[in-house]
Design an enzyme around this catalytic site. Structure first.
Site, short mmCIF file in Angstrom:
data_model
loop_
_atom_site.label_atom_id
_atom_site.label_comp_id
_atom_site.label_asym_id
_atom_site.label_seq_id
_atom_site.Cartn_x
_atom_site.Cartn_y
_atom_site.Cartn_z
N GLU A 78 0.83 -1.21 0.00
CA GLU A 78 0.00 0.00 0.00
C GLU A 78 0.87 1.26 0.00
O GLU A 78 1.82 1.36 0.77
CB GLU A 78 -0.93 0.02 1.22
CG GLU A 78 -1.89 -1.17 1.30
CD GLU A 78 -2.91 -1.19 0.17
OE1 GLU A 78 -3.07 -0.18 -0.53
OE2 GLU A 78 -3.56 -2.25 0.01
N CYS A 140 -7.57 -1.82 8.41
CA CYS A 140 -6.19 -1.85 7.90
C CYS A 140 -5.71 -0.44 7.57
O CYS A 140 -4.63 -0.02 7.99
CB CYS A 140 -6.08 -2.74 6.66
SG CYS A 140 -6.15 -4.50 7.07
N HIS A 164 -1.10 -5.76 1.99
CA HIS A 164 -2.29 -6.61 2.04
C HIS A 164 -1.95 -7.96 1.40
O HIS A 164 -1.24 -8.02 0.40
CB HIS A 164 -3.45 -5.96 1.26
CG HIS A 164 -4.37 -5.17 2.13
ND1 HIS A 164 -4.63 -3.83 1.93
CD2 HIS A 164 -5.13 -5.55 3.21
CE1 HIS A 164 -5.50 -3.42 2.86
NE2 HIS A 164 -5.82 -4.43 3.63
#
Ligand code: PCA
Length: 198
Positions: A78, A140, A164
Site C-alpha cells: 500500500e 487496515c 495486504h
C-alpha cells in the site's frame, strides 16, 4: 536491524487471517534482523494503540503492517493511508465507522518503505506483487494511518508501510470464484520484500 511485523486476527466470519500466519512464518525465516511479531485486533483505535505501543517499546528501524484483502490476487504494497474510516462492515467489537480516523490529521500519509524495490524483489523470485493506491476504508487503512501519523508526529526515524495479502486456498473452498495464494508463497513474498531493507 529491528523490524516490527504485524498481522491481524481473523474477522468477517473467517477462522484464520493469513496476514498473521504469514507474519509468523516470515519472522521465522528472517536471519538478517531482529523481528517482533504482533497480532492486532480488528478493532478501530485499540489496534492503533497496540501497534504504537509496540513501536515505542521495540524501537524498530522498520515496520511492516499486514492484513488480509480477500479478493486480491497477490501481495500488494500500500502506498497511501487516508484519514477516513468508511465501512458498513463492523469491526470485531461491533463498531462500524463513517468518520475521520484522527481529528486534525492530514488527509493522507504515504508509506516510507521502498515499494518499487519490494515489488521487484518479489517478482525476482517468480511471484506477482504490485503497489496499491487504495488500502480501503476499514481497520487496515486505519492502523496504517495511525502508525504513520505517530511516526510523523514524533519525528521517528522509522520506515513504515502496509502490505495486504490475499486469501489462502483453504479460505476459498466455499468461494471458488475468489483468488488465493498459498501461505508459502505469501511468506516468500513478504520475506523477499523485507530482505530489501537489509
Ligand atoms: N483486513 C482488514 C482489517 C483486518 C484485515 O486483515 C482490512 O483490510 O481493513
Amino acid at each position: 536491524m529491528k523490524i516490527l511485523l504485524t498481522g491481524f486476527e481473523s474477522f468477517g466470519g473467517e477462522t484464520v487471517n493469513p496476514s498473521w500466519q504469514a507474519a509468523l512464518k516470515t519472522a521465522e525465516k528472517i536471519d538478517f534482523a531482529e523481528v517482533l511479531t504482533v497480532c492486532l485486533p480488528v478493532e478501530y483505535y485499540k489496534s492503533v494503540e497496540i501497534a504504537i505501543k509496540a513501536v515505542d517499546d521495540f524501537c524498530p528501524d522498520a515496520v511492516l503492517l499486514t492484513g488480509q484483502a480477500g479478493g486480491r490476487t497477490c501481495v500488494s504494497f500500500e502506498n497511501i493511508a487516508v484519514n477516513i474510516a468508511d465501512s458498513d462492515t463492523p469491526d470485531n467489537a461491533g463498531k462500524a465507522l463513517h468518520t475521520v480516523n484522527f481529528t486534525g490529521g492530514p488527509d493522507r500519509l504515504f508509506s516510507s518503505l521502498p515499494l518499487k524495490e519490494m515489488v521487484d524483489a518479489v517478482n525476482k523470485i517468480g511471484l506477482p506483487a504490485y503497489i496499491s493506491q487504495n488500502a480501503g476504508r476499514f481497520v487496515c487503512n486505519h492502523v496504517f494511518y495511525g502508525v504513520l501519523k505517530h511516526i510523523s508526529d514524533n519525528n521517528l526515524n522509522i520506515k513504515a508501510g502496509f502490505a495486504h495479502v490475499p486469501f489462502i486456498p483453504a479460505q476459498t473452498v466455499n468461494k471458488p470464484e475468489k483468488p488465493s495464494m498459498s501461505l508459502e508463497n505469501i511468506t516468500e513474498s513478504m520475506f523477499a520484500a523485507l530482505a530489501v531493507l537489509r
